[in-house]
Design an enzyme around this catalytic site. Structure first.
Site: not given
Ligand code: NOJ
Length: 750
Positions: A285
């Site tokens: 993430d």
């Molecule tokens: C953080 C989020 O937790 C995740 O779900 C997302 O896909 C990513 N950022 C990318 O934006």
């Protein structure tokens, strides 16, 4: 001369990967693609390999480093948050033409519930209990996104959540492992297609794993999940994602039992990659590799890189611990080149599977043709219609055309807020609101007064006009809920009541004596008992998207019949959290009729006795609405539950069936639910678990026999070490309309 030949060879190699793979699943093609990917890897420098393992957001990255040069130098394998076929093509051209090995970029984006045509939020998609519409909605999202240069979506989000304070419950399929798994399959197939084509986007099962169990419903927070619950509650949807062919996974932000999910070799390497044989790649993430330093798990970025790569996180999103540190870690013997090669092989294989070697560019004429089409909007409307859940109806719904309607409330004309969280590419200008839909329906008399401007509004200056409008109407349709900003990532709430002065607005309208139909649009199940007890009808729509207005209008007038069912339990009060249907019996189960108010407790009692059981003195043990609940404009009767046998064994199957009759006056769709309970097991099993459901549509008076086949695999559970156990003994079975009602019988597994 030598240089020219190398260039020619690598172009030929990249092209042959394309021709060999390109998403076709024939075995010979797969092994050929594997060989070619291996050959390509053998030509790569370590720096180029680490480049493939890096994903950057140009908006963030370009401010510090020359993005185009980095792509040309082969130092970036993936981008996120860049949109538009032309923009993507321009950078892709640099990767293809200027980088030494001509490896295409893979571009990711959060296409969570639609791209331009916004579908209901995932919680709403789950409330349809309809895999056909869910798959179709994700196909639409994929087609629109791919036409805008997106190759990969960071969805589905399949975290089980039992806490509506957590803002990201909006992005989930709710509290149930089985329903989430069924939806996972539909969403992965929708995004990727049954076969990968140039309309597909790669799916990404996230957030691996346990993220939805955040302590106190506070985002990013600690999770503590025993191996038994991990295996039985949180992991199964991810296994389904693997089985459905999801090409990628995302490792989560949270710590799990003391180890960050993005540094967790047990869940990623042992379970996902070894036990489940997942062959795609894992992306972290956003900066979740670097965040292992903040967690207090790693001292330096280099330690974080080592932990991430060791755990099996193949691509690092946003932070650059890998590219900055991995070469030295290899030199120092802390990482092996084989680990890097494995990560790169996985990434290149996904690029090949998506056809990016063969067709790296996006057709720039597709976006207009494929986006916000009438068909796409029709899918969004159908999804919104199927996702709304009718919670109460005293007979006021469906509305009659000759009724004068007062349309009131902060969500009645909320073009932006009705779309919900994660709408990077949604545009409120495309939204059709309830006000627009009702006002444009011929033959209906509608007068509108907002009452409140937005959900948190405390300014009651609009109440007088709202009251007047209601007083002059036959019925008041009151659109309440929460703004989209109140749910989603990092948007958690301690209280689940309606925000601002919405309750006061409701009371004001109720005082006019006119019937009040409440329509709620929200990102989570709110605690709405004070509305439910007094409203004439309540229709609950988890932020329903672009086409919320026409969908809700159709439902209010009975042009569409409500068929949504709750994908999670509605609490009376957030103090009851966690409250979910598949709890354990405990040693002191609450009696059927436990109190729901302190007023029932005698003032002078020395001890209040209801068997010393497990419930709250002030709120009892019951939810406001159970999992699976939802009404229609007709009624259904369940009769004569029959089992084909009283016994089942590993080699046999049992059929359980029952008759369902439409006992009302309208055609309607019922979601018939199958629940099972293993009464005694070596690990305590829940008091019931959803194990199947079927949707049936019946005309008034029509009856249908609904049958479910049960085999040993439906009866088992996972032990903490991952063994699937089916233990002999008695099982209960229910067929019913929700988790609290239904016909019950039992059988034995021998
Ligand atoms: C953080 C989020 O937790 C995740 O779900 C997302 O896909 C990513 N950022 C990318 O934006």
């Amino acid at each position: 001369m030598l240089l020219i030949n190398i260039v020619r060879n690598t172009i030929a190699l990249a092209l042959s990967i394309a021709l060999m793979s390109c998403g076709r699943t024939k075995n010979s093609s797969i092994s050929s693609a594997d060989d070619k990917v291996s050959e390509l890897i053998s030509q790569m420098t370590l720096e180029e390999k680490l480049g493939q393992m890096l994903q950057v957001d140009p908006g963030v990255y370009s401010s510090t480093i020359d993005l185009e040069k980095a792509i040309a130098d082969g130092k970036i394998g993936s981008l996120l948050n860049i949109i538009g076929a032309q923009k993507v093509n321009r950078l892709q051209k640099i990767a293809i033409e200027q980088s030494r090995l001509h490896i295409p970029l893979i571009v990711g984006r959060d296409v969570i519930h639609g791209f331009r045509t916004i579908m209901p939020i995932p919680l709403g998609m789950a409330a349809t209990w309809d895999t056909t519409i869910v798959k179709r909605a994700m196909e639409v999202a994929a087609t629109e996104a791919r036409a805008a240069g997106v190759h990969w979506t960071f969805a589905p989000m399949i975290d089980i959540s039992r806490d509506a304070r957590w803002g990201r419950i909006a992005e989930s399929c709710g509290e149930d492992t089985y329903l989430t798994s069924v939806m996972t399959n539909a969403m992965v197939k929708g995004f990727q297609g049954d076969e990968i084509t140039n309309h597909s986007v790669a799916a990404c099962a996230k957030h691996y794993v346990g993220y939805g169990a955040a302590e106190g419903g506070r985002d990013y927070n600690t999770t503590n999940i025993s191996e038994y619950y991990l295996r039985n509650i949180y992991l199964p949807p991810f296994k389904t994602a693997v089985d459905a062919g999801a090409l990628t996974f995302m490792s989560a932000f949270n710590s799990l039992n003391g180890v960050p999910a993005s540094g967790n070799a047990h869940t990623i390497r042992d379970i996902l990659k070894t036990e489940w044989q997942f062959d795609g790649f894992v992306v972290s993430d956003w900066a979740s590799v670097k965040d292992m330093v903040t967690h207090g798990y790693c001292e330096t970025d280099a330690d974080a890189a080592q932990a991430g790569i060791n755990a099996g996180v193949d691509m690092e999103m946003s932070s650059d611990c890998y590219i900055q540190n991995a070469a030295k870690l290899i030199k120092d013997g802390k990482l092996k080149m084989s680990q890097i090669d494995d990560a790169v092989r996985r990434i290149l294989k996904v690029k090949a599977t998506l056809g990016l070697f063969e067709h790296p560019y996006t057709n720039e004429s597709l976006a207009e043709k494929n986006t916000l089409t009438l068909q796409n909007l029709a899918v969004a409307q159908q999804a919104a219609e199927k996702s709304a859940v009718l919670l109460k109806n005293d007979g006021i719904l469906p509305l009659k055309n000759n009724m004068k309607v007062a349309l009131i409330g902060p969500l009645a004309n909320a073009a932006h807020d009705q779309m919900g969280t994660w709408v990077f590419d949604g545009n409120k200008a495309d939204s059709r609101t309830l006000k627009m839909a009702l006002e444009s329906t011929p033959g209906i008399s509608v007068k509108y007064a907002a009452g409140l401007q937005y959900s948190r509004d405390e300014d009651e200056s609009g109440f007088a006009e709202a009251r007047r409008t209601a007083a002059n109407a036959d019925v008041c349709v009151l659109a309440l809920g929460e703004e989209s900003i109140l749910s989603g990532e990092a948007h958690c709430l301690a209280k689940l009541v309606l925000q601002g002065h919405q309750q006061q607005l409701f009371e004001t309208l109720k005082a006019t004596g006119k019937p009040v139909v409440v329509v709620i649009m929200a990102g989570r199940p709110l605690a709405i008992s004070k509305i439910v007890s007094k409203a004439n009808a309540v229709l609950y729509a988890f932020h329903p998207g672009t086409m919320a207005g026409p969908a809700l209008a159709n439902l209010l007038y009975g042009i569409a019949i409500p068929e949504g069912r709750l994908p999670l339990t509605f609490v009376v009060d957030e103090g009851q959290i966690p409250l979910y249907y598949n709890y354990e019996n405990t040693c002191r189960p609450a009696p059927e009729n436990n109190p729901t108010s302190l007023k029932t407790i005698p003032v002078e009692a020395v001890q209040y006795s209801l068997g010393n059981s497990s419930f709250y003195l002030d709120y009892g043990s019951k939810p406001l609405f159970p999992f699976g609940y939802g009404l229609s404009y007709t009624t259904f009767e369940y009769r004569t539950l029959q089992l084909s046998s009283e016994k089942i064994n590993t080699n046999s199957r049992l059929t359980v069936k029952c008759n369902i009759t439409n006992t009302g006056q309208t055609r309607g769709t019922e979601t018939v639910q199958l629940y099972l309970r293993d009464r005694v097991a070596s690990f305590i099993r829940p008091i019931k678990e959803l194990r199947g459901f079927q949707k049936i549509t019946l005309n008034p008076g029509e009856q249908k026999e609904v049958a479910f086949n049960i085999s040993a695999k439906d009866l088992g559970f996972y032990s903490p070490n991952g063994a699937f156990l089916v233990e002999p003994g008695a099982f209960d079975v229910w067929i019913g309309p929700n988790a609290e009602e239904g016909l019950k019988s039992s059988f034995a597994f021998e």
